[in-house]
Design a protein around this motif. Structure first.
Motif, PDB file in Angstrom:
ATOM      1  N   HIS A  36       0.862  -1.190   0.000  1.00 32.06           N
ATOM      2  CA  HIS A  36       0.000   0.000   0.000  1.00 32.06           C
ATOM      3  C   HIS A  36       0.894   1.233   0.000  1.00 32.06           C
ATOM      4  O   HIS A  36       1.553   1.547   1.000  1.00 32.06           O
ATOM      5  N   ILE A  37       0.905   1.938  -1.124  1.00 34.13           N
ATOM      6  CA  ILE A  37       1.902   2.978  -1.387  1.00 34.13           C
ATOM      7  C   ILE A  37       1.189   4.277  -1.730  1.00 34.13           C
ATOM      8  O   ILE A  37       0.131   4.280  -2.382  1.00 34.13           O
ATOM      9  N   GLY A  38       1.768   5.399  -1.303  1.00 37.35           N
ATOM     10  CA  GLY A  38       1.076   6.668  -1.366  1.00 37.35           C
ATOM     11  C   GLY A  38       1.004   7.336  -2.722  1.00 37.35           C
ATOM     12  O   GLY A  38       0.062   8.063  -3.001  1.00 37.35           O
ATOM     13  N   ILE A  97      -2.990   3.491 -11.279  1.00 34.17           N
ATOM     14  CA  ILE A  97      -3.986   4.531 -11.065  1.00 34.17           C
ATOM     15  C   ILE A  97      -3.788   5.147  -9.692  1.00 34.17           C
ATOM     16  O   ILE A  97      -3.435   4.452  -8.728  1.00 34.17           O
ATOM     17  N   LEU A  98      -3.959   6.472  -9.579  1.00 37.84           N
ATOM     18  CA  LEU A  98      -3.814   7.186  -8.320  1.00 37.84           C
ATOM     19  C   LEU A  98      -5.198   7.501  -7.773  1.00 37.84           C
ATOM     20  O   LEU A  98      -6.036   8.095  -8.462  1.00 37.84           O
ATOM     21  N   ALA A 153      -1.707   4.911  -4.597  1.00 33.65           N
ATOM     22  CA  ALA A 153      -1.488   4.455  -5.971  1.00 33.65           C
ATOM     23  C   ALA A 153      -1.547   2.930  -6.010  1.00 33.65           C
ATOM     24  O   ALA A 153      -0.984   2.258  -5.140  1.00 33.65           O
ATOM     25  N   PHE A 154      -2.213   2.390  -7.051  1.00 34.90           N
ATOM     26  CA  PHE A 154      -2.405   0.948  -7.147  1.00 34.90           C
ATOM     27  C   PHE A 154      -2.282   0.497  -8.603  1.00 34.90           C
ATOM     28  O   PHE A 154      -2.615   1.259  -9.525  1.00 34.90           O
ATOM     29  N   PRO A 155      -1.829  -0.731  -8.821  1.00 36.96           N
ATOM     30  CA  PRO A 155      -1.950  -1.314 -10.162  1.00 36.96           C
ATOM     31  C   PRO A 155      -3.422  -1.341 -10.590  1.00 36.96           C
ATOM     32  O   PRO A 155      -4.312  -1.578  -9.770  1.00 36.96           O
ATOM     33  N   TYR A 156      -3.653  -1.139 -11.872  1.00 35.64           N
ATOM     34  CA  TYR A 156      -5.004  -0.961 -12.415  1.00 35.64           C
ATOM     35  C   TYR A 156      -5.327  -2.149 -13.321  1.00 35.64           C
ATOM     36  O   TYR A 156      -4.575  -2.467 -14.235  1.00 35.64           O
TER      37      TYR A 156
END
Length: 767
Positions: free
Chosen positions: A333-335, A601-602, A607-610
């Motif tokens: 889980h990254i900002g 995607i932010l 930010a997460f893989p989409y």
């Protein structure tokens, strides 16, 4: 290195043929006869006859005839058994040939009811493999998916180190049905990180039926079926017995304690009961280089069952509760998007953690209750059974961020499922035996928190017929099924309720054959069709799925999948060698899968893989090979090869997220057969997993990882205490050399390595 391993495998596959051929020319005796009901004097079809302590078996034809060939001269014990009759044994002396007729006495049903589902109601022409006895005991403490990896063609889809679900020939989740003690397991299995809510300690046997099995089990079983089969209740026990299992793992410092207590009721003949429970506690998992923050696990499970069985009637009630608290690796889980891309580029988490057992956010709290009631009645050679099930599954997912994240779940799923099945196993109609059945399901799901998937209500209804014909060396089987599914979706667009209704229906069919060429060689072929309507997440999901550390988006216009599955299987068995080769080709129209999008995607949560759900016409082709070779007295070699190729026909390219090819070799030495250290052994194993090179270009956020080698070492045995008590023990070292590697089917391979060396100690006290 890889070439050497393949050479060792194929020496085991072909190197004993000349020795077997020599033995076959010297051993040309046979035994034959007829199996009949002692009271009616009618022939019994489908009875299994075996020569004890050999691999020689035969099945009676429609007239009750059997023949077992290629036996050497000597004395043997012939065993005959079939459900509904007492097992018969007799001693025969062979010089050239013998005729041994068998008369069976009617008896109670000997197999526990779920075993009847597995053996009598599933397809006899589909390849199936089981884990039981010592092979199953050596997996205790692992997840269900981890245990099933011992079967060729089965891998697992992982979300970090503690969450895994089984994959059969590249298919998983809603394409694999799990039958838990005779009940179709229903939870939130649509998510890649929604592992089966099952305590593997309840199982006496785990069976994998490969390929489309929709005729018997309904829609969704287009990839296969997993049968979790408990031992039969101790209906005839005169005393209380049971077992206590303890397991310890060095990696994660995980401890597992599981106990079973069971017995009969002396005053009431035919009654049996069992109580079982499991506790599990583990902390942060360690890779060869660092700990993975927040990867602990807690489990508290229990089950209770009771039943009554007589010659004509039987009933069983079963209740289980599964509770777990799973930490989700906080490094996933990254900002910001740039930080996410840097972590993927570097392959390591930003912050290195220490060991702790504390589970913080993000995490999952999962509860699953299952209640089963089954009754059966046997009359005039027929058997009718009714099975009812109720399941309640609650999954609470807590985010890493947010003002109320610590006290209120970001996502709360509550799903209730009611199932019912009625099956009639009719008496033989001349040469034909079979089953006719009806099944139904009603399910409703409520979702709280942010809108990832909407509320829905779902109903299924199906009817099927499966018939079997046995003639001499041939067995034929055919089946047909029709299913209906209604899906009602309730979602809000702002403050407006948007209700969507879907209706799906389709036929499924199967036809197959078994050819028993001789006592050593068996050929199986099966062609089956199946279908699977899109699930609610594939249609309507839209948002951050924290458990998977991904942003997922559905497509409301998706069409049902339709599978056409062709399988061929060859089994060869001799006194010292066994080999099984299976080939399969599964063509799936409108195959639904999560496709990685070009950029992450932010969102307001980071930010997460989409990923998006898309459809394609896909093919899955491959082979499974398993060998067992008694190389010399006390020495045994086992080998497994799994080869899979998945193709997107529309794009004229490969599919993503498909298991890589793999090869296993194992050597085992039997130290002793008797004495205080009874059945003690030492074994060494090697697993090679290839790099998955069959992927579309630029189709993922990180290229597939390199191939890797894993070694394991195991020693174990039994300590006999008394006639009824023993201690079974083993010590196992997985990833013996602490290799640093990544697995292509781990969704968290973007962020970290797989876990490093893991030594386990297992002790089981049976009494």
């Amino acid at each position: 290195m890889v070439r050497l391993l393949f050479l060792v495998f194929f020496i085991g596959l072909f190197g004993v043929r000349s020795a077997d051929a020599q033995t076959a020319t010297d051993c040309d005796c046979f035994v034959k006869g007829v199996v009949k009901d002692r009271e009616t004097n009618l022939p019994i079809a489908g009875a299994l006859l075996s020569i004890k302590n050999t691999a020689k078996v035969a099945v009676t034809d429609a007239e009750g005839h059997y023949r077992i060939e290629r036996l050497c001269q000597g004395n043997y014990v012939l065993e005959c058994k079939i459900i509904g009759y007492k097992t018969a044994r007799s001693t025969i002396s062979l010089q050239h040939s013998a005729e041994e007729n068998v008369n069976l006495n009617e008896d109670e049903v000997h197999l526990q009811d779920v075993e009847i589902v597995a053996r009598r109601l599933s397809s006899l022409t589909q390849p199936a493999a089981s884990l039981q006895n010592q092979a199953l005991e050596q997996t205790r403490g692992q997840t269900l998916a981890g245990a099933l990896q011992k079967i060729a063609g089965v891998t697992m889809l992982q979300t970090g180190a503690s969450i895994a679900k089984p994959v059969i020939h590249g298919l998983h989740s809603n394409r694999i049905l799990i039958i838990n003690n005779g009940i179709r397991q229903e939870g939130q299995q649509w998510g890649s990180e929604h592992a089966p809510e099952i305590d593997p300690f309840i199982a006496k046997r785990l069976t994998v039926v490969k390929g489309a099995a929709g005729v018997r089990y309904g829609s969704d079983a287009i990839g296969g079926v997993i049968l979790v089969e408990p031992a039969e209740l101790p209906y005839k026990a005169v005393s209380v017995g049971g077992e206590i299992n303890t397991v310890g793992f060095t990696n994660g410092r995980t401890g597992v304690l599981s106990g079973t207590l069971e017995g009969g009721i002396n005053k009431w003949k035919g009654f049996g009961w069992r109580v079982q429970g499991t506790l599990k506690n583990g902390g942060n998992i360690q890779t060869p280089d660092y700990f993975l923050a927040n990867t602990g696990v807690r489990e508290q499970n229990f089950s209770v069952s009771g039943g009554y069985r007589s010659t004509k009637l039987g009933a069983e009630v079963f209740y289980s509760q599964f509770h777990t608290n799973l930490g989700i690796f906080s490094g996933s889980h990254i900002g910001s998007t740039s930080d996410l891309l840097n972590v993927i580029k570097n392959g390591e988490p930003f912050i290195k953690a220490d060991f702790t057992r504390t589970i913080e956010r993000p995490n999952q709290l999962v509860d699953h209750d299952l209640l089963k009631l089954k009754v059966y009645h046997q009359f005039s050679g027929n058997r009718v059974s009714l099975t009812f099930g109720r399941q309640y599954n609650q999954r609470a997912e807590y985010d890493l961020h947010g003002p109320q994240a610590a006290i209120k779940p970001a996502l709360l799923f509550r799903i209730t499922t009611l199932t019912g099945d009625m099956v009639l196993e009719h008496k033989p109609l001349k040469e034909i035996t079979g089953q006719i059945g009806l099944s139904g399901l009603h399910q409703y799901n409520f979702t709280d928190g942010r809108p990832l998937i909407p509320d829905f209500e779902q109903s299924n209804a199906g009817a099927f017929v499966i018939e079997r014909l046995v003639r001499q060396k041939w067995e034929w089987e055919a089946g047909l099924r029709y299913d209906l599914r209604w899906l009602h979706v309730y979602r809000f667009t702002g403050q407006t309720l948007d209700q969507r209704n879907h209706q799906f229906n389709s036929w499924s069919g199967t036809v197959g054959s078994v050819f028993n060429a001789n006592a050593r060689l068996v050929f199986r072929t099966n062609f089956g069709t199946g279908w699977r309507p899109p699930s609610v997440n594939e249609l309507y999901s839209k948002g951050v799925h924290h458990g998977a550390a991904a942003y997922e988006e559905g497509e409301a216009t998706l069409q049902p999948e339709t599978a056409y599955n062709l399988q061929g299987n060859v089994e060869y068995t001799s006194e010292r060698f066994r080999a099984e080769i299976g080939l399969f080709h599964n063509s799936i129209r409108n195959f639904i899968y999560l496709k990685p999008q070009p950029e992450p995607i932010l969102t307001i949560r980071g930010a997460f893989p989409y990923f998006k759900y898309v459809q394609a016409n896909a093919t899955f082709s491959g082979a499974d090979i398993t060998t067992e070779w008694n190389m010399a007295p006390r020495w045994e070699h086992t080998g497994k090869i799994s080869y899979l190729r998945a193709y997107d026909q529309a794009a004229n390219d490969y599919l993503v997220a498909i298991p890589a090819n793999r090869l296993e070799n194992g050597f085992r030495y039997q130290i002793s057969d008797a004495g205080p250290l009874h059945d003690s052994f030492v074994s060494i194993g090697h697993l090679w997993v290839a790099e998955q090179k069959r992927v579309p270009p630029n189709s993922d956020f990180m290229p597939p990882p390199a191939a890797y080698h894993l070694w394991s070492l195991q020693v174990g045995g039994d300590i006999l205490l008394t006639e009824k008590q023993k201690i079974t023990w083993d010590i196992t070292a997985q990833n013996l050399f602490n290799a640093a590697y990544r697995d292509y089917l781990n969704r968290f391979r973007y962020y970290s390595l797989e876990q490093g060396r893991n030594v386990s100690v297992r002790l089981k006290w049976s009494f």
